[in-house]
Design a protein around this motif. Sequence first.
Motif, PDB file in Angstrom:
ATOM      1  N   ASP A   1       0.832  -1.211   0.000  1.00  0.00           N
ATOM      2  CA  ASP A   1       0.000   0.000   0.000  1.00  0.00           C
ATOM      3  C   ASP A   1       0.864   1.257   0.000  1.00  0.00           C
ATOM      4  O   ASP A   1       0.544   2.253  -0.648  1.00  0.00           O
ATOM      5  N   ARG A   2       1.961   1.193   0.742  1.00  0.00           N
ATOM      6  CA  ARG A   2       2.856   2.370   0.793  1.00  0.00           C
ATOM      7  C   ARG A   2       3.513   2.628  -0.553  1.00  0.00           C
ATOM      8  O   ARG A   2       3.674   3.773  -0.979  1.00  0.00           O
TER       9      ARG A   2
ATOM     10  N   LYS B   1       2.275   1.704  -3.464  1.00  0.00           N
ATOM     11  CA  LYS B   1       1.197   2.177  -4.349  1.00  0.00           C
ATOM     12  C   LYS B   1       0.947   3.667  -4.102  1.00  0.00           C
ATOM     13  O   LYS B   1       0.829   4.456  -5.044  1.00  0.00           O
ATOM     14  N   ASP B   2       0.917   4.030  -2.850  1.00  0.00           N
ATOM     15  CA  ASP B   2       0.675   5.427  -2.503  1.00  0.00           C
ATOM     16  C   ASP B   2       1.809   6.322  -3.033  1.00  0.00           C
ATOM     17  O   ASP B   2       1.561   7.411  -3.541  1.00  0.00           O
ATOM     18  N   TYR B   3       3.038   5.835  -2.911  1.00  0.00           N
ATOM     19  CA  TYR B   3       4.187   6.614  -3.395  1.00  0.00           C
ATOM     20  C   TYR B   3       4.031   6.927  -4.888  1.00  0.00           C
ATOM     21  O   TYR B   3       4.232   8.053  -5.324  1.00  0.00           O
ATOM     22  N   TYR B   4       3.655   5.905  -5.657  1.00  0.00           N
ATOM     23  CA  TYR B   4       3.551   6.097  -7.109  1.00  0.00           C
ATOM     24  C   TYR B   4       2.300   6.874  -7.515  1.00  0.00           C
ATOM     25  O   TYR B   4       2.298   7.560  -8.529  1.00  0.00           O
ATOM     26  N   GLU B   5       1.224   6.735  -6.740  1.00  0.00           N
ATOM     27  CA  GLU B   5      -0.053   7.300  -7.184  1.00  0.00           C
ATOM     28  C   GLU B   5      -0.432   8.620  -6.510  1.00  0.00           C
ATOM     29  O   GLU B   5      -1.362   9.287  -6.948  1.00  0.00           O
ATOM     30  N   SER B   6       0.271   8.972  -5.453  1.00  0.00           N
ATOM     31  CA  SER B   6      -0.100  10.192  -4.724  1.00  0.00           C
ATOM     32  C   SER B   6       0.516  11.452  -5.323  1.00  0.00           C
ATOM     33  O   SER B   6       0.197  12.556  -4.912  1.00  0.00           O
TER      34      SER B   6
ATOM     35  N   LYS C   1       3.899  11.744  -5.283  1.00  0.00           N
ATOM     36  CA  LYS C   1       5.232  11.849  -4.685  1.00  0.00           C
ATOM     37  C   LYS C   1       6.324  11.411  -5.687  1.00  0.00           C
ATOM     38  O   LYS C   1       7.382  12.030  -5.782  1.00  0.00           O
TER      39      LYS C   1
ATOM     40  N   LYS D   1       1.625  -3.445 -10.674  1.00  0.00           N
ATOM     41  CA  LYS D   1       0.433  -3.313  -9.824  1.00  0.00           C
ATOM     42  C   LYS D   1      -0.574  -4.426 -10.152  1.00  0.00           C
ATOM     43  O   LYS D   1      -1.166  -5.024  -9.266  1.00  0.00           O
TER      44      LYS D   1
END
Length: 218
Positions: free
Chosen positions: A36-37, A39-44, A46, A89
């Motif tokens: 999840d982290r 995924k968040d890095y790539y999609e947020s 950042k 993903k």
Amino acid sequence: MKSFLSTPIHTLTLFLTLTLLSCTSDELINLRLAKDRVKDYYESGKYDEDLGEIYSKAKSQIEKIKIKNNSTAIFDVDDTALSNYQISKRLDFGFDYQIVQDWVMSAKLPAIKQTLDFYNYLKSKGIKLIFLTGRQTEEYDATYRNLVEQGYRDFDTIIVRSERERKIGAAEFKSQKRKELTEKGYEIIICVGDQWTDLEGDYTGLIVKLPNYLYEID
Ligand SMILES: [Mg+2]
């Protein structure tokens, strides 16, 4: 209230064991949470933000260099010029050789926009552009088509691994190819990659390391 010293020895042992276990688990992240982290890095945003910063620093360094006729930039392909994030993903951040192979051969990997912008910036300065990838001979056509269709035009060449180069480590293969290019007259002023193995060894010029939290190649 019972004092700590009056606690039965087996309770104390259990307490210490749990304390030690909780210390160990502090250092571990549950795999689901780790994914999840990532995924968040790539999609947020950042990842995009980091790429923006890296390339803006690289541009200011390039501005200080006197460009010659043989000044050359080396780009890696996977997760440098083209993104594998979607397939990664889809595989829940795992790996399946055949699925990844089909994905590469589909020639449908999207460009990493910040890399394409940087590539076009170098092109506008008259710098020669070369792709150096660990992909293999049979993947050459798909790689060529994919890069061109995604907007990477006017490069000098794409270097892939030949049959006899398959067993050489990534860093050794790439530094050997950079040496050969230098001997042919190219002067490498910058080298862009998402793996340290893209950037180790001689004849790199400036090093531009992009983030990759999906996998590591050694
Ligand atoms: Mg790569």
